[in-house]
Motif scaffolding. Sequence first.
Motif, mmCIF file in Angstrom:
data_model
loop_
_atom_site.group_PDB
_atom_site.id
_atom_site.type_symbol
_atom_site.label_atom_id
_atom_site.label_comp_id
_atom_site.label_asym_id
_atom_site.label_seq_id
_atom_site.Cartn_x
_atom_site.Cartn_y
_atom_site.Cartn_z
ATOM 1 N N GLY A 11 0.856 -1.180 0.000
ATOM 2 C CA GLY A 11 0.000 0.000 0.000
ATOM 3 C C GLY A 11 0.883 1.218 0.000
ATOM 4 N N GLY A 12 0.901 1.979 -1.092
ATOM 5 C CA GLY A 12 1.767 3.148 -1.180
ATOM 6 C C GLY A 12 3.218 2.749 -1.050
ATOM 7 N N THR A 13 3.882 3.229 0.008
ATOM 8 C CA THR A 13 5.299 2.943 0.218
ATOM 9 C C THR A 13 5.530 1.977 1.375
ATOM 10 O OG1 THR A 13 5.443 4.975 1.548
ATOM 11 C CG2 THR A 13 6.081 5.129 -0.774
ATOM 12 N N SER A 14 4.515 1.228 1.746
ATOM 13 C CA SER A 14 4.648 0.221 2.806
ATOM 14 C C SER A 14 4.197 -1.139 2.290
ATOM 15 C CB SER A 14 3.794 0.591 4.030
ATOM 16 O OG SER A 14 4.286 1.739 4.681
ATOM 17 N N LYS A 15 4.703 -2.186 2.948
ATOM 18 C CA LYS A 15 4.202 -3.536 2.707
ATOM 19 C C LYS A 15 3.608 -4.055 4.002
ATOM 20 C CE LYS A 15 7.932 -5.340 0.723
ATOM 21 N NZ LYS A 15 8.775 -6.312 -0.042
ATOM 22 N N CYS A 16 2.501 -4.784 3.874
ATOM 23 C CA CYS A 16 1.730 -5.178 5.044
ATOM 24 C C CYS A 16 1.178 -6.582 4.840
ATOM 25 C CB CYS A 16 0.581 -4.180 5.246
ATOM 26 S SG CYS A 16 -0.278 -4.311 6.811
ATOM 27 N N TRP A 17 1.349 -7.433 5.855
ATOM 28 C CA TRP A 17 0.705 -8.743 5.854
ATOM 29 C C TRP A 17 -0.678 -8.595 6.480
ATOM 30 C CZ3 TRP A 17 1.733 -13.351 3.683
ATOM 31 C CH2 TRP A 17 3.003 -13.511 3.108
ATOM 32 N N LEU A 18 -1.697 -9.050 5.769
ATOM 33 C CA LEU A 18 -3.077 -8.941 6.227
ATOM 34 C C LEU A 18 -3.602 -10.342 6.540
ATOM 35 C CD1 LEU A 18 -4.420 -6.352 3.612
ATOM 36 C CD2 LEU A 18 -3.250 -5.937 5.791
ATOM 37 N N PHE A 19 -4.216 -10.452 7.711
ATOM 38 C CA PHE A 19 -4.759 -11.729 8.156
ATOM 39 C C PHE A 19 -6.244 -11.585 8.424
ATOM 40 C CE2 PHE A 19 -0.329 -11.485 9.620
ATOM 41 C CZ PHE A 19 0.198 -12.589 8.963
ATOM 42 N N ASN A 20 -7.037 -12.446 7.796
ATOM 43 C CA ASN A 20 -8.458 -12.487 8.096
ATOM 44 C C ASN A 20 -8.618 -13.007 9.525
ATOM 45 O OD1 ASN A 20 -11.270 -13.190 8.255
ATOM 46 N ND2 ASN A 20 -11.316 -13.190 6.013
ATOM 47 N N ALA A 21 -9.454 -12.311 10.297
ATOM 48 C CA ALA A 21 -9.623 -12.675 11.707
ATOM 49 C C ALA A 21 -10.041 -14.128 11.885
ATOM 50 C CB ALA A 21 -10.633 -11.743 12.371
ATOM 51 N N THR A 60 8.321 -2.250 6.115
ATOM 52 C CA THR A 60 8.031 -3.588 5.582
ATOM 53 C C THR A 60 7.781 -4.595 6.705
ATOM 54 O OG1 THR A 60 10.399 -4.097 5.470
ATOM 55 C CG2 THR A 60 9.377 -3.197 3.479
ATOM 56 N N SER A 61 7.593 -4.101 7.922
ATOM 57 C CA SER A 61 7.339 -4.995 9.060
ATOM 58 C C SER A 61 6.020 -4.586 9.716
ATOM 59 C CB SER A 61 8.500 -4.930 10.063
ATOM 60 O OG SER A 61 8.379 -5.938 11.036
ATOM 61 N N LYS A 62 4.949 -4.742 8.957
ATOM 62 C CA LYS A 62 3.626 -4.313 9.404
ATOM 63 C C LYS A 62 2.612 -5.419 9.159
ATOM 64 C CE LYS A 62 4.584 0.534 8.316
ATOM 65 N NZ LYS A 62 4.060 1.781 7.735
ATOM 66 N N ALA A 63 1.591 -5.444 10.003
ATOM 67 C CA ALA A 63 0.535 -6.454 9.865
ATOM 68 C C ALA A 63 -0.787 -5.838 10.273
ATOM 69 C CB ALA A 63 0.836 -7.679 10.721
ATOM 70 N N ALA A 64 -1.868 -6.474 9.862
ATOM 71 C CA ALA A 64 -3.200 -6.071 10.305
ATOM 72 C C ALA A 64 -4.101 -7.292 10.335
ATOM 73 C CB ALA A 64 -3.793 -5.006 9.394
ATOM 74 N N ILE A 65 -4.963 -7.336 11.341
ATOM 75 C CA ILE A 65 -5.981 -8.379 11.453
ATOM 76 C C ILE A 65 -7.298 -7.743 11.063
ATOM 77 C CG2 ILE A 65 -7.209 -9.923 13.011
ATOM 78 C CD1 ILE A 65 -3.633 -8.886 13.754
ATOM 79 N N VAL A 66 -7.935 -8.282 10.042
ATOM 80 C CA VAL A 66 -9.123 -7.680 9.433
ATOM 81 C C VAL A 66 -10.331 -8.573 9.692
ATOM 82 C CG1 VAL A 66 -10.096 -6.739 7.300
ATOM 83 C CG2 VAL A 66 -7.602 -6.748 7.632
ATOM 84 N N ARG A 67 -11.460 -7.949 10.038
ATOM 85 C CA ARG A 67 -12.685 -8.711 10.251
ATOM 86 C C ARG A 67 -13.876 -7.889 9.784
ATOM 87 N NH1 ARG A 67 -12.527 -10.950 15.022
ATOM 88 N NH2 ARG A 67 -10.419 -10.273 15.573
ATOM 89 N N ARG A 68 -14.953 -8.599 9.395
ATOM 90 C CA ARG A 68 -16.213 -7.901 9.110
ATOM 91 C C ARG A 68 -16.682 -7.197 10.382
ATOM 92 N NH1 ARG A 68 -17.564 -12.448 5.616
ATOM 93 N NH2 ARG A 68 -17.952 -11.685 3.500
ATOM 94 N N SER A 69 -17.183 -5.987 10.224
ATOM 95 C CA SER A 69 -17.578 -5.214 11.392
ATOM 96 C C SER A 69 -19.032 -5.468 11.753
ATOM 97 C CB SER A 69 -17.377 -3.714 11.131
ATOM 98 O OG SER A 69 -17.764 -2.955 12.245
ATOM 99 N N ALA A 70 -19.299 -5.449 13.051
ATOM 100 C CA ALA A 70 -20.676 -5.545 13.552
ATOM 101 C C ALA A 70 -21.255 -4.159 13.811
ATOM 102 C CB ALA A 70 -20.706 -6.367 14.841
ATOM 103 N N THR A 71 -20.485 -3.105 13.555
ATOM 104 C CA THR A 71 -20.925 -1.733 13.793
ATOM 105 C C THR A 71 -21.697 -1.217 12.585
ATOM 106 O OG1 THR A 71 -18.963 -1.329 15.151
ATOM 107 C CG2 THR A 71 -20.179 0.597 14.368
ATOM 108 N N PRO A 72 -22.907 -0.702 12.758
ATOM 109 C CA PRO A 72 -23.669 -0.167 11.619
ATOM 110 C C PRO A 72 -22.878 0.930 10.904
ATOM 111 C CG PRO A 72 -25.070 -0.369 13.555
ATOM 112 C CD PRO A 72 -23.668 -0.634 14.026
ATOM 113 N N GLY A 73 -22.883 0.864 9.584
ATOM 114 C CA GLY A 73 -22.201 1.863 8.784
ATOM 115 C C GLY A 73 -20.726 1.611 8.577
#
Length: 378
Positions: A11-21, A60-73
């Motif tokens: 993403g842009g000038t970073s690399k990120c490992w993304l993990f589905n929750a 290049t040492s970044k991560a994120a845990i991604v999940r569907r949100s239960a918050t409206p909107g």
Amino acid sequence: MFTLRGTWMRGGTSKCWLFNAVDIDPYIADAGGLDAILTAAFGSGDPRQLDGVGGGSSTTSKAAIVRRSATPGIDVDYLFAQVAVENRTVEWGSNCGNCATAIGLYAVQAGLVPVGNTVTVVRMRNENTGAILAADIATPGGRVPTEGDAAVPGTTALGVPVGLTFTDLAADRVSLLPTGEAVDRIELDGKEYRGTLVRAGAPAALFDASDLGLGGSEPNDVLGLHLPVLVALRRQAALRMGLSAPDEPITHAIPKVGVVGPPRDYRTTAGVDVDAADYDISVRMLSMMAPHPAIGLTSAVAVAAAATVSGGVVATNARIGWPGSIRIGTAAGVLDVDIALDSAGLLHSVTLRRAVRRIATAELFVAVPSPILAKVGS
């Protein structure tokens, strides 16, 4: 050892490992377990992160845990992790705009959001800070993009164009300026340093480059010579902003810290000459314990927000070319930022445009410490 599915994205000038929750949640019971899993996966504790998927640098040492949100909107929630390189630690106190743009495209490509016929907007909530962001991706005819020709300063790589908007940044001056001051004066070793401390995008401490004997447009190796002073200033800013108590461990993630100065002619790290007339404010930032090769998007948001503070160090040094935008001169080149104010003249949103690409989907074979393995197997 266990297997963890992940997606590697730029993403842009970073690399990120993304993990589905749904893939990572079964392996963690608490933040300590998550720290151990990520540092093992990235190979932290080694400056090259040789035994893991980290790239040996903060970008290049970044991560994120991604999940569907239960918050409206809100479509997806994500928890951002800045994984340390030489230490087996993880910083959880910040956000990353570059990774957020990658998460926007990931959510579309992974089917986490319905695809629109022209543009798909992904509403995201950063769990670390509570920030609400919106990523917009062109999906003509309902087609999900996998490649594009968008470019950003700091890399010659192309990618899918993604617009990222940070919304509801400062409901009032108090929320924007945690100390209530347009300029905070911090004394170190008998010398005074002027800074504007803001909460927008990410908490940031932006200091007048002239107080460090700089102009703000120097090469990063020159900025690196001032690292001890900037680290000390970050600690004092963290205390003033209420981000840390005197007896708490020092964090190198927040606030973001950097120097600003007026636009000057300079040469980018790629050897491209930039004329002072082509941008509005010089900015050089730190990332963890080193000069940032460009600028993090959350830091860019903070700079844009600080530019709206009359009398602050950013507003004083900036030469705004036209209303509603600010052009930030970074070591890698010029970043264009759009600024929207509400009817009361307060900052409402900041929009940046990045280039994103999915690099790989993979199964990571993660060897974690035995106490965590016992938890995984239970």
